[in-house]
Design an enzyme around this catalytic site. Structure first.
Site, PDB file in Angstrom:
ATOM      1  N   SER A   1       0.643  -1.187  -0.004  1.00  0.00           N
ATOM      2  CA  SER A   1       0.080   0.004   0.007  1.00  0.00           C
ATOM      3  C   SER A   1       0.924   1.132   0.045  1.00  0.00           C
ATOM      4  O   SER A   1       0.432   2.296  -0.428  1.00  0.00           O
ATOM      5  CB  SER A   1      -0.870   0.111   1.253  1.00  0.00           C
ATOM      6  OG  SER A   1      -0.131  -0.040   2.424  1.00  0.00           O
TER       7      SER A   1
ATOM      8  N   HIS B   1       0.188   4.554   7.158  1.00  0.00           N
ATOM      9  CA  HIS B   1       0.742   5.032   6.098  1.00  0.00           C
ATOM     10  C   HIS B   1       0.969   6.590   6.349  1.00  0.00           C
ATOM     11  O   HIS B   1       0.258   7.444   6.672  1.00  0.00           O
ATOM     12  CB  HIS B   1      -0.377   4.862   4.616  1.00  0.00           C
ATOM     13  CG  HIS B   1      -0.883   3.742   4.639  1.00  0.00           C
ATOM     14  ND1 HIS B   1      -1.955   3.275   5.103  1.00  0.00           N
ATOM     15  CD2 HIS B   1      -0.188   2.541   3.926  1.00  0.00           C
ATOM     16  CE1 HIS B   1      -2.126   2.010   4.665  1.00  0.00           C
ATOM     17  NE2 HIS B   1      -1.077   1.520   4.106  1.00  0.00           N
TER      18      HIS B   1
ATOM     19  N   ASP C   1      -3.088   7.836   7.828  1.00  0.00           N
ATOM     20  CA  ASP C   1      -4.165   6.821   8.510  1.00  0.00           C
ATOM     21  C   ASP C   1      -3.163   5.947   9.335  1.00  0.00           C
ATOM     22  O   ASP C   1      -1.821   6.074   9.560  1.00  0.00           O
ATOM     23  CB  ASP C   1      -4.974   6.294   7.316  1.00  0.00           C
ATOM     24  CG  ASP C   1      -4.190   5.049   6.522  1.00  0.00           C
ATOM     25  OD1 ASP C   1      -2.757   4.765   6.852  1.00  0.00           O
ATOM     26  OD2 ASP C   1      -4.719   4.410   5.744  1.00  0.00           O
TER      27      ASP C   1
END
Ligand SMILES: *[C@@H]1O[C@H](CO)[C@@H](O)[C@H](O)[C@H]1NC(C)=O
Ligand SMILES: *[C@@H]1O[C@H](CO)[C@@H](O)[C@H](O)[C@H]1NC(C)=O
Ligand SMILES: *[C@@H]1O[C@H](CO)[C@@H](O)[C@H](O)[C@H]1NC(C)=O
Length: 274
Positions: free
Chosen positions: A40, A267, A264
């Site tokens: 991610s 990240h 978040d």
């Protein structure tokens, strides 16, 4: 991330902080291609196009809020590290491999998939695993050979930069990742398996001509808050509920996103990537 895990994903991420080439960034050619692998931290939205859940997608507000309207699937308020690298190299954003309509990949392709690790076991069925990502590079290679001829294709692949963010998700840092393989080895053995699998991917790229590899390194800090996330709920806004789409409806969103290293629960924000 769960505080309960003794095997911190972030720690592992930072173990991969090595660069295995001696060529210089200064020599970068404007026509060079960039290929991106991993999770991610580098996924530009590939997971929008696979059958998965919102746990592994970020194509909803407030993701992207500082740069991308509407959100296009990056786990950040804006751009990611590969976006800045492309920009600094004078290239357009490297497109998600799975985005429909892309088939030339003139400047490379991004195969990264949120949730993926170095092991195919990690989030199996919900992500594009790293071995599939390598197979996709094979498809791009075939495309280059068909369209550019072998010599030019070979040149493109060997002058290309290969970026990796891979390894953190193989650790039990998220509640929905409870691999039996994770529990059956010592930390050292498990790390060897991860490094072994990642090494095989690197060898696969090397066999295609790849020589310039880069792995995610520790970000420079300079932020007011390096502990609490901008978006999420619970202690340190550490619950992975940013955007209210992952089972947790309520979440907080900070006003001053650039003061937070972390966007978040897991990240970095756009400025950290920059
Ligand atoms: C998507 O995944 C779910 C859960 O794994 C499965 O039940 C469903 O059949 C899949 N849908 C498609 C179109 O593959
Ligand atoms: C994770 O798996 C281990 C062993 O496989 C089990 O003992 C443990 O209860 C599991 N934890 C969760 C949260 O499911
Ligand atoms: C790669 O991972 C698998 C588990 O998915 C493991 O069985 C195998 O030994 C690993 N390979 C290497 C070279 O470490």
């Amino acid at each position: 991330m769960t505080a309960a895990s003794s095997k911190s994903g972030f720690l592992v991420l930072f173990i991969f902080c090595l660069s295995v080439t001696t060529d210089s960034w200064g020599a970068i050619d404007k026509r060079v291609a960039v290929f991106v692998f991993g999770d991610s931290l580098f996924d530009p939205g590939n997971n929008n196009y696979i059958n998965t859940t919102t746990s592994y997608q970020a194509n909803f507000w407030p993701y992207g809020e500082s740069y991308f309207t509407p959100p296009i699937g990056r786990f950040s308020n804006g751009r990611l590290i590969p976006d800045f690298i492309a920009e600094y190299a004078g290239l357009p954003l490297i497109p998600p491999y799975l985005e429909p309509g892309n088939n030339e990949f003139t400047y490379g392709a991004n195969f990264a998939s949120a949730g993926a690790g170095a092991l195919i076991d990690t989030r199996a069925g919900f992500v594009v695993d790293i071995q599939t990502q390598l197979r996709y590079l094979g498809d791009v290679e075939k495309n280059y050979r068909d369209n550019l001829g072998n010599t030019e294709a070979q040149q493109l692949l060997s002058s290309a930069i290969y970026l990796f963010s891979c390894g953190a998700n193989d650790y039990g840092t998220f509640v929905d990742n409870n691999l039996s393989i994770y529990h059956s080895f010592t930390d050292e053995q498990y790390t060897d398996i991860i490094i072994g699998n990642l090494t095989n991917i690197i060898k696969g790229i090397y066999a295609k001509g790849g020589r310039k590899f880069r792995f995610l390194t520790v970000p420079l800090s300079g932020f007011k808050d390096g502990e609490t996330a901008c978006c999420g709920s619970g202690p340190f806004r550490g619950n992975n509920g940013c955007g209210g789409m992952r089972g947790i409806k309520e979440y907080e969103l900070c006003d001053n996103v650039n003061e937070f290293l972390i966007f978040d629960s897991a990240h970095p924000n756009e400025q950290a990537s920059q």
